[in-house]
Design an enzyme around this catalytic site. Structure first.
Site, PDB file in Angstrom:
ATOM      1  N   VAL A 187      57.551  50.112  62.630  1.00 46.69           N
ATOM      2  CA  VAL A 187      56.617  50.456  63.702  1.00 46.69           C
ATOM      3  C   VAL A 187      57.443  50.716  64.959  1.00 46.69           C
ATOM      4  O   VAL A 187      58.237  49.872  65.370  1.00 46.69           O
ATOM      5  CB  VAL A 187      55.610  49.310  63.969  1.00 46.69           C
ATOM      6  CG1 VAL A 187      54.720  49.637  65.160  1.00 46.69           C
ATOM      7  CG2 VAL A 187      54.781  49.014  62.728  1.00 46.69           C
ATOM      8  N   HIS A 216      63.742  55.993  74.888  1.00 44.89           N
ATOM      9  CA  HIS A 216      64.170  55.246  73.706  1.00 44.89           C
ATOM     10  C   HIS A 216      63.320  55.591  72.480  1.00 44.89           C
ATOM     11  O   HIS A 216      63.837  55.753  71.372  1.00 44.89           O
ATOM     12  CB  HIS A 216      64.106  53.739  73.998  1.00 44.89           C
ATOM     13  CG  HIS A 216      64.614  52.884  72.889  1.00 44.89           C
ATOM     14  ND1 HIS A 216      63.771  52.224  72.034  1.00 44.89           N
ATOM     15  CD2 HIS A 216      65.867  52.605  72.494  1.00 44.89           C
ATOM     16  CE1 HIS A 216      64.490  51.554  71.152  1.00 44.89           C
ATOM     17  NE2 HIS A 216      65.765  51.773  71.402  1.00 44.89           N
ATOM     18  N   SER A 276      63.765  49.588  63.142  1.00 44.43           N
ATOM     19  CA  SER A 276      63.638  50.863  62.451  1.00 44.43           C
ATOM     20  C   SER A 276      64.939  51.653  62.393  1.00 44.43           C
ATOM     21  O   SER A 276      65.174  52.394  61.436  1.00 44.43           O
ATOM     22  CB  SER A 276      62.535  51.699  63.098  1.00 44.43           C
ATOM     23  OG  SER A 276      61.275  51.094  62.854  1.00 44.43           O
TER      24      SER A 276
END
Length: 166
Positions: A79, A87, A57
């Site tokens: 996702v 994180h 991502s």
């Protein structure tokens, strides 16, 4: 998942528009399906889809920007599942800020179809699988196309007065 307030995601007439779809390969079982649904939504709206894949991502915004330079709208799919460290927060903020910047810098709608969830089960419930409550690949694409049509309408009515006293 809010479970309420969704405006609906019926196809819009976006004939002639091009949708750039960038999808992460991380959680590929879900993002592959979301990508298929995004392409199906583009086709249902009469638009053409151009597809790019990235590892995760965090890489979505830079490819979204490249797509925005040659497409009418962009849909970013991914996702991100919360883990035990910070994180999750860094990735979500980076992706959201990056996609927003691309939309504003390029003046093109960029749909944020990145699932940011606490559990993989929540992601499955939003990924547009047969038993999912939501279909973010489809809904994100229709929303981006709808926004492109609104931008086009605003641009073509630029010479018309709007607001108070008109």
């Amino acid at each position: 998942m809010a479970g309420f307030g969704e405006p609906g995601s019926a196809p819009v007439d976006a004939a002639g528009l091009t949708v750039g779809v960038v999808a992460a390969r991380w959680h590929g079982d879900l993002t592959d399906h979301m990508l298929d649904r995004a392409v199906a939504a583009a086709q249902a709206c009469g638009a053409r889809a151009v597809v790019a894949r990235v590892a995760g991502s965090v890489e979505l915004p830079v490819v979204a920007q490249a797509l925005a330079r040659r497409c009418d709208v962009v849909v970013a799919l991914g996702v991100v599942v919360r883990g035990a460290t910070a994180h999750f927060d860094y990735v979500c903020r980076s992706v959201t800020d990056g996609l927003t910047r691309v939309a504003l810098d390029e003046g093109k709608p960029v749909a944020h179809g990145v699932l940011t969830v606490d559990t993989i089960e929540q992601a499955r419930d939003r990924a547009g699988l047969p038993d999912s409550a939501e279909d973010k690949g489809w809904a994100s694409t229709v929303a981006a196309l709808d926004a492109a049509l609104a931008v086009r309408q605003v641009a073509t009515s630029a010479n018309q007065r709007v607001g108070f006293g008109t």
